[in-house]
Scaffold this motif. Structure first.
Motif, PDB file in Angstrom:
ATOM      1  N   ALA A   1      12.585  -3.966   7.008  1.00 28.21           N
ATOM      2  CA  ALA A   1      12.345  -5.382   7.285  1.00 28.21           C
ATOM      3  C   ALA A   1      13.474  -6.250   6.739  1.00 28.21           C
ATOM      4  N   VAL A   2      13.978  -5.906   5.570  1.00 30.89           N
ATOM      5  CA  VAL A   2      15.126  -6.596   4.965  1.00 30.89           C
ATOM      6  C   VAL A   2      16.153  -5.528   4.623  1.00 30.89           C
ATOM      7  N   THR A   3      17.161  -5.404   5.463  1.00 27.53           N
ATOM      8  CA  THR A   3      18.181  -4.381   5.254  1.00 27.53           C
ATOM      9  C   THR A   3      18.943  -4.667   3.958  1.00 27.53           C
ATOM     10  N   GLY A   4      18.920  -3.719   3.071  1.00 24.35           N
ATOM     11  CA  GLY A   4      19.552  -3.884   1.761  1.00 24.35           C
ATOM     12  C   GLY A   4      18.544  -3.848   0.637  1.00 24.35           C
ATOM     13  N   LEU A   5      17.246  -4.107   0.954  1.00 26.77           N
ATOM     14  CA  LEU A   5      16.200  -4.022  -0.067  1.00 26.77           C
ATOM     15  C   LEU A   5      15.694  -2.581  -0.124  1.00 26.77           C
ATOM     16  N   LEU A   6      15.448  -2.112  -1.333  1.00 28.64           N
ATOM     17  CA  LEU A   6      14.900  -0.770  -1.496  1.00 28.64           C
ATOM     18  C   LEU A   6      13.999  -0.748  -2.723  1.00 28.64           C
ATOM     19  N   VAL A   7      13.134   0.220  -2.761  1.00 25.39           N
ATOM     20  CA  VAL A   7      12.317   0.437  -3.949  1.00 25.39           C
ATOM     21  C   VAL A   7      12.746   1.766  -4.552  1.00 25.39           C
TER      22      VAL A   7
ATOM     23  N   ILE B   1      11.930   4.706  -7.298  1.00 26.32           N
ATOM     24  CA  ILE B   1      10.858   5.292  -8.086  1.00 26.32           C
ATOM     25  C   ILE B   1      11.486   6.117  -9.188  1.00 26.32           C
ATOM     26  N   ASN B   2      11.325   5.667 -10.417  1.00 24.88           N
ATOM     27  CA  ASN B   2      11.827   6.390 -11.578  1.00 24.88           C
ATOM     28  C   ASN B   2      10.721   7.294 -12.113  1.00 24.88           C
ATOM     29  N   GLN B   3      10.906   7.855 -13.278  1.00 24.03           N
ATOM     30  CA  GLN B   3       9.916   8.784 -13.806  1.00 24.03           C
ATOM     31  C   GLN B   3       8.633   8.079 -14.225  1.00 24.03           C
ATOM     32  N   LYS B   4       8.726   6.798 -14.628  1.00 29.05           N
ATOM     33  CA  LYS B   4       7.539   6.097 -15.102  1.00 29.05           C
ATOM     34  C   LYS B   4       7.391   4.692 -14.530  1.00 29.05           C
ATOM     35  N   SER B   5       8.262   4.286 -13.634  1.00 31.04           N
ATOM     36  CA  SER B   5       8.190   2.923 -13.107  1.00 31.04           C
ATOM     37  C   SER B   5       8.761   2.875 -11.694  1.00 31.04           C
ATOM     38  N   LYS B   6       8.453   1.767 -11.015  1.00 28.56           N
ATOM     39  CA  LYS B   6       8.972   1.525  -9.671  1.00 28.56           C
ATOM     40  C   LYS B   6       9.621   0.151  -9.671  1.00 28.56           C
ATOM     41  N   SER B   7      10.836   0.078  -9.152  1.00 27.99           N
ATOM     42  CA  SER B   7      11.596  -1.177  -9.194  1.00 27.99           C
ATOM     43  C   SER B   7      12.138  -1.532  -7.817  1.00 27.99           C
ATOM     44  N   TYR B   8      12.165  -2.854  -7.558  1.00 29.39           N
ATOM     45  CA  TYR B   8      12.830  -3.347  -6.356  1.00 29.39           C
ATOM     46  C   TYR B   8      14.308  -3.560  -6.666  1.00 29.39           C
ATOM     47  N   LYS B   9      15.157  -3.124  -5.745  1.00 28.42           N
ATOM     48  CA  LYS B   9      16.596  -3.291  -5.897  1.00 28.42           C
ATOM     49  C   LYS B   9      17.180  -3.790  -4.582  1.00 28.42           C
TER      50      LYS B   9
ATOM     51  N   GLY C   1       0.813  -1.212   0.000  1.00 25.17           N
ATOM     52  CA  GLY C   1       0.000   0.000   0.000  1.00 25.17           C
ATOM     53  C   GLY C   1       0.843   1.258   0.000  1.00 25.17           C
ATOM     54  N   TYR C   2       1.903   1.285   0.823  1.00 24.82           N
ATOM     55  CA  TYR C   2       2.760   2.472   0.869  1.00 24.82           C
ATOM     56  C   TYR C   2       3.456   2.698  -0.476  1.00 24.82           C
ATOM     57  N   ILE C   3       3.930   1.612  -1.103  1.00 26.13           N
ATOM     58  CA  ILE C   3       4.631   1.745  -2.384  1.00 26.13           C
ATOM     59  C   ILE C   3       3.712   2.336  -3.441  1.00 26.13           C
ATOM     60  N   ARG C   4       2.423   1.962  -3.394  1.00 26.28           N
ATOM     61  CA  ARG C   4       1.478   2.515  -4.378  1.00 26.28           C
ATOM     62  C   ARG C   4       1.310   4.025  -4.218  1.00 26.28           C
ATOM     63  N   THR C   5       1.495   4.535  -2.993  1.00 29.80           N
ATOM     64  CA  THR C   5       1.305   5.974  -2.765  1.00 29.80           C
ATOM     65  C   THR C   5       2.503   6.808  -3.200  1.00 29.80           C
ATOM     66  N   LEU C   6       3.636   6.161  -3.489  1.00 33.60           N
ATOM     67  CA  LEU C   6       4.839   6.903  -3.864  1.00 33.60           C
ATOM     68  C   LEU C   6       4.672   7.494  -5.259  1.00 33.60           C
ATOM     69  N   GLY C   7       4.734   8.818  -5.350  1.00 36.65           N
ATOM     70  CA  GLY C   7       4.495   9.479  -6.622  1.00 36.65           C
ATOM     71  C   GLY C   7       5.745   9.586  -7.479  1.00 36.65           C
ATOM     72  N   TYR C   8       5.535   9.795  -8.766  1.00 38.61           N
ATOM     73  CA  TYR C   8       6.633   9.949  -9.715  1.00 38.61           C
ATOM     74  C   TYR C   8       7.090  11.409  -9.715  1.00 38.61           C
ATOM     75  N   LEU C   9       8.403  11.609  -9.698  1.00 43.87           N
ATOM     76  CA  LEU C   9       8.979  12.949  -9.739  1.00 43.87           C
ATOM     77  C   LEU C   9       9.823  13.095 -11.004  1.00 43.87           C
ATOM     78  N   ASP C  10      10.444  14.269 -11.137  1.00 41.69           N
ATOM     79  CA  ASP C  10      11.294  14.493 -12.313  1.00 41.69           C
ATOM     80  C   ASP C  10      12.695  13.934 -12.113  1.00 41.69           C
TER      81      ASP C  10
END
Length: 416
Positions: free
Chosen positions: A31-37, A39-47, A13-22
């Motif tokens: 929860a898992v240290t080292g995991l991040l999301v 947010i690019n201009q048109k997509s969201k990726s797990y890294k 739910g929180y990830i869905r609220t993250l808006g796209y910026l320039d």
């Protein structure tokens, strides 16, 4: 936003609220240290990102910062991203670099071990833009079913060994699992032969000696005379979302994995389509919706709003552990043993044949490749109006089989 948000326990739910910026920005998971999301201009990726150290405790030295993109938030769930990140982080903690290429001494395929062969095959699949879930499944089957072979040179895997292991897996894990393991092995071995400077140094593929099991279940359909009983049992399912999920599975012929992962943003009821950005084929696919299917999808969305407010999924549920709202993961029903999932796709195709649907249109409705020269010159997007008519015909035939006493009234009853 001047910088990245503070680390926090990520939720879908929180990830869905993250808006796209320039500009891109990231949010780290606590929860898992080292995991991040990201947010690019048109997509969201797990890294995943972790520092790699080597050496004994007290004498450890920094080597590099390991980074890898796991996939977009459309391709995988948060739970899947956490599981994959933990696997990679475990390698980093052992002092291994998951991105490192194997040692040059084993550059030639005739020196590969079974483990290395699969790793090379996985790299080749990524280069061909195959789905990460598919690759992960292949590597899991390797590690789970071929563990005694992992460090064995592929040139030492004999035909007799392949035959014997296939028989063992058939007894211990089932016919389908045994077949899948050795289909993976065959494909990986064929790659080794293909890229070798001297294919003769590797020899023939040992899987040539394997007699694959017949998988009768894959060819099963629900017979026309059994569809009324099947339909009634579906209507008796207490959960309205799962009830309509199975109904749409029959009426669309979608692969079960695609069906359960449908997102609301893909639904365009005005155009009477669900536009899926990536199918198993690697292509996008616009599923035509009959009038009845439009009503069904509207009903599912309404139920989802009541039970899972704000969900992005068409068929949502709750994770057992975290209770987060996620896409449905299971399509089996206790009251419908072996009568949900892929069998509905086979049933759809069989009814299409029975209804006299054009063979090419039937393939396009199921996102199957059109063979021969027709596959070069026929474009399904230009035929979408025609495919909508075909879907209406299919829905009419399927509902007539499911509610034979009165197809028209049966539709009204099912929609109620």
């Amino acid at each position: 936003m001047s910088g990245n948000p503070q680390p926090r326990r990520l939720t879908e739910g929180y990830i869905r609220t993250l808006g796209y910026l320039d500009r891109p920005y990231t949010v780290r998971d606590t929860a898992v240290t080292g995991l991040l999301v990201q947010i690019n201009q048109k997509s969201k990726s797990y890294k995943v990102q972790r520092d790699l150290y080597v050496g004994e405790r007290g004498r450890r030295r920094f080597v590099k910062t390991f980074r890898r993109t796991l996939g977009t938030t459309d391709e995988m769930t948060l739970d899947e991203a956490r599981t994959r990140a933990q696997e990679l982080i475990a390698q980093v903690r052992r002092g291994e670099d998951p991105n490192a290429r194997p040692e040059d001494v084993t550059r030639n395929p005739d020196a590969w071990t079974v483990r290395r062969m699969y790793d090379e095959y996985a790299s080749d699949m990524r280069a061909r833009d195959c789905r990460e879930e598919t690759i992960a499944g292949i590597l899991w089957r390797r590690d789970h079913h071929l563990k005694p072979w992992l460090d064995t040179p592929i040139t030492e895997i004999k035909r007799s060994m392949a035959r014997e292991r296939h028989k063992e897996l058939t007894k211990s894990s089932g016919k389908r699992s045994a077949n899948m393991v050795f289909k993976d092995f065959r494909a990986a071995f064929n790659l080794a032969i293909k890229v070798a400077d001297d294919p003769d140094a590797i020899g023939d593929n040992p899987v040539k000696a394997v007699t694959f099991n017949k998988e009768r279940a894959s060819n099963r359909v629900i017979m026309p005379d059994d569809l009324p009983h099947w339909w009634q049992r579906v209507q008796d399912i207490p959960n309205p979302i799962r009830r309509d999920m199975h109904a749409l599975g029959l009426l669309s012929g979608l692969r079960p994995g695609t069906l359960v992962s449908l997102r609301r943003e893909w639904v365009n009821l005005k155009e009477r389509a669900i536009v899926i950005p990536r199918m198993k084929s690697g292509r996008s696919f616009a599923l035509p919706l009959s009038a009845y299917m439009v009503e069904l999808v509207q009903r599912v969305i309404t139920a989802g709003d009541v039970l899972y407010a704000g969900t992005p999924w068409l068929f949502p549920t709750r994770a057992n552990a975290s209770r987060e709202v996620i896409a449905t993961q299971v399509w089996k029903e206790k009251t419908l043993p072996s009568e949900t999932g892929h069998i509905l796709r086979h049933t759809y195709r069989t009814v299409a044949q029975r209804a006299g649907i054009d063979r090419i249109e039937a393939r396009l409705m199921l996102d199957h490749a059109v063979p021969g020269i027709d596959g070069v010159y026929i474009h399904e997007k230009a035929l979408f109006d025609r495919l909508l008519e075909t879907q209406e015909t299919m829905t009419k035939h399927l509902l007539a089989l499911c509610v034979p006493e009165n197809a028209e009234r049966g539709c009204e009853k099912a929609a109620a």
